[in-house]
Write a protein that holds these residues in place. Structure first.
Motif, short mmCIF file in Angstrom:
data_model
loop_
_atom_site.label_atom_id
_atom_site.label_comp_id
_atom_site.label_asym_id
_atom_site.label_seq_id
_atom_site.Cartn_x
_atom_site.Cartn_y
_atom_site.Cartn_z
N ALA A 9 19.64 27.39 -27.99
CA ALA A 9 19.62 28.27 -26.81
C ALA A 9 18.67 29.44 -27.03
CB ALA A 9 21.03 28.82 -26.56
N ASP A 10 18.41 30.15 -25.94
CA ASP A 10 17.69 31.42 -26.00
C ASP A 10 18.75 32.48 -26.33
OD1 ASP A 10 16.52 33.87 -25.47
OD2 ASP A 10 15.72 33.28 -23.52
N ILE A 11 18.62 33.10 -27.47
CA ILE A 11 19.68 34.01 -27.95
C ILE A 11 19.90 35.19 -27.00
CG2 ILE A 11 18.23 35.55 -29.39
CD1 ILE A 11 20.43 35.15 -31.62
N VAL A 33 11.41 36.20 -31.53
CA VAL A 33 12.74 36.51 -31.01
C VAL A 33 12.90 38.03 -30.81
CG1 VAL A 33 13.94 36.62 -33.27
CG2 VAL A 33 15.17 35.86 -31.24
N ASP A 34 12.25 38.82 -31.65
CA ASP A 34 12.28 40.28 -31.53
C ASP A 34 11.75 40.73 -30.16
OD1 ASP A 34 12.45 42.94 -32.23
OD2 ASP A 34 10.80 42.90 -33.68
N PRO A 114 19.80 34.17 -35.00
CA PRO A 114 18.65 33.26 -34.88
C PRO A 114 18.32 32.74 -36.29
CG PRO A 114 17.85 35.50 -35.05
CD PRO A 114 19.36 35.58 -35.15
N CYS A 115 17.33 31.87 -36.38
CA CYS A 115 16.94 31.33 -37.70
C CYS A 115 15.97 32.34 -38.33
CB CYS A 115 16.28 29.97 -37.56
SG CYS A 115 17.34 28.77 -36.72
N SER A 117 13.54 34.66 -40.28
CA SER A 117 12.37 34.47 -41.17
C SER A 117 11.66 33.12 -41.03
CB SER A 117 12.72 34.66 -42.66
OG SER A 117 12.80 36.02 -43.00
N GLY A 119 10.14 31.83 -38.44
CA GLY A 119 9.01 31.80 -37.50
C GLY A 119 7.75 32.29 -38.20
N VAL A 120 7.20 33.39 -37.72
CA VAL A 120 5.94 33.89 -38.30
C VAL A 120 6.11 34.33 -39.76
CG1 VAL A 120 4.84 34.57 -36.15
CG2 VAL A 120 6.24 36.23 -37.36
N CYS A 152 22.17 30.29 -33.55
CA CYS A 152 21.45 30.03 -32.30
C CYS A 152 20.05 29.53 -32.61
CB CYS A 152 21.41 31.30 -31.45
SG CYS A 152 20.58 31.00 -29.88
P1 ADP Z 1 10.54 35.93 -38.17
O1 ADP Z 1 9.48 37.00 -38.08
O2 ADP Z 1 11.82 36.44 -38.82
O3 ADP Z 1 10.03 34.66 -38.76
P2 ADP Z 1 10.40 34.83 -35.44
O4 ADP Z 1 10.84 35.50 -34.19
O5 ADP Z 1 8.94 34.54 -35.60
O6 ADP Z 1 10.96 35.73 -36.64
O7 ADP Z 1 11.18 33.48 -35.59
C1 ADP Z 1 12.52 33.39 -36.03
C2 ADP Z 1 13.20 32.22 -35.34
O8 ADP Z 1 13.58 32.61 -34.02
C3 ADP Z 1 12.32 30.97 -35.17
O9 ADP Z 1 13.11 29.83 -35.51
C4 ADP Z 1 12.00 30.99 -33.68
O10 ADP Z 1 11.80 29.67 -33.18
C5 ADP Z 1 13.25 31.58 -33.11
N1 ADP Z 1 13.19 32.15 -31.76
C6 ADP Z 1 12.12 32.63 -31.08
N2 ADP Z 1 12.50 33.08 -29.85
C7 ADP Z 1 13.86 32.87 -29.78
C8 ADP Z 1 14.84 33.09 -28.76
N3 ADP Z 1 14.54 33.64 -27.57
N4 ADP Z 1 16.13 32.73 -29.04
C9 ADP Z 1 16.47 32.19 -30.21
N5 ADP Z 1 15.59 31.95 -31.22
C10 ADP Z 1 14.29 32.29 -30.99
#
Ligand code: ADP
Length: 169
Positions: A9-11, A33-34, A114-115, A117, A119-120, A152
Motif C-alpha cells: 500500500a501507499d503508507i 516515501v519521505d 515502510p521498507c 533504506s 530505496g535510494v 507497508c
Molecule cells: P530510503 O532513502 O530510506 O532508501 P526511499 O523512500 O527511497 O527511502 O525508499 C524506501 C522504501 O519506501 C522503498 O521500498 C520504496 O519503494 C518505498 N516507498 C516509496 N514511496 C512509498 C509510499 N508512498 N508508501 C510506502 N512505501 C513507499
C-alpha cells in the motif's frame, strides 16, 4: 494480542496511530516515501520538523500527522548502504527498535513501517526485510508494546518477501 502483517500500500493512506517515515538527517523532507508523507501531511509537518534539529542515523523522532489519517509520524533515518561493513545492519536494526520504543512511550497501539533504506539508500532488500522482521518480533515480546505492526511494502515483491519471513507462504 499482537498482530504483525505485511501489506502492499501507499503508507500515506493508512489509518494507524503512527506511520514511520524513512527520513534523512535534516528531517526537512526529500524524495521517495519521505516526499510522499510530507506532501500528504501538508506544510505544517515540515514546520514541526524544523523545531527538531534533525535526527542522527538510527535514531527516531515523533511529530503529529497533520493532514494524514495517521495521528503521528515517527521519523527515523536509515543508513545509506556502503557495502555493509560500516555498521549498516546495526543502524537499520536501531531504526526499527527506536521507532517502536517511541511508539510505546507515546502509548501508540498501531504502527506501520515502510521498507527503510531499501530505496535510494540502497540497502539490499532481503537483508533489510530479515532485520526488520527479527527486530520487530523481538520487540513485540516485551510487555506494554505496540499491539499492531504493519510492514507497508510498496511492491508485491517486497510483500512476498515479508510474508515468507512471517511464515505466511
Ligand atoms: P530510503 O532513502 O530510506 O532508501 P526511499 O523512500 O527511497 O527511502 O525508499 C524506501 C522504501 O519506501 C522503498 O521500498 C520504496 O519503494 C518505498 N516507498 C516509496 N514511496 C512509498 C509510499 N508512498 N508508501 C510506502 N512505501 C513507499
Amino acid at each position: 494480542m499482537t498482530t504483525l502483517e505485511a501489506i502492499c500500500a501507499d503508507i500515506t493512506t493508512l489509518d494507524v496511530d503512527a506511520i514511520v517515515n524513512a527520513a534523512n538527517t535534516s528531517l526537512m523532507g526529500g524524495g521517495g516515501v519521505d516526499g510522499a508523507i510530507h506532501r500528504a501531511a501538508g506544510p505544517e509537518l515540515v514546520r514541526e520538523c524544523m523545531t527538531l534539529n534533525g535526527c542522527p542515523t538510527g535514531e527516531a523522532k515523533i511529530t503529529k500527522g497533520y493532514k494524514l489519517k495517521a495521528r503521528h509520524v515517527i521519523h527515523t533515518v536509515g543508513p545509506v548502504w556502503h557495502g555493509g561493513v560500516h555498521g549498516e545492519p546495526g543502524l537499520l536494526r536501531a531504526c526499527y527498535a527506536n521507532s517502536l520504543k517511541l511508539a510505546a512511550e507515546n502509548h501508540l497501539q498501531s504502527i506501520a513501517f515502510p521498507c527503510i533504506s531499501t530505496g535510494v539508500y540502497g540497502f539490499p532488500a532481503d537483508q533489510a526485510a530479515r532485520i526488520a522482521v527479527e527486530t520487530v518480533q523481538e520487540f513485540m515480546k516485551s510487555p506494554g508494546t505496540t499491539q499492531s505492526v504493519i510492514f507497508c511494502c510498496f511492491s508485491d515483491e517486497d510483500r512476498m518477501r515479508y510474508d515468507a519471513l512471517l511464515g505466511l507462504t
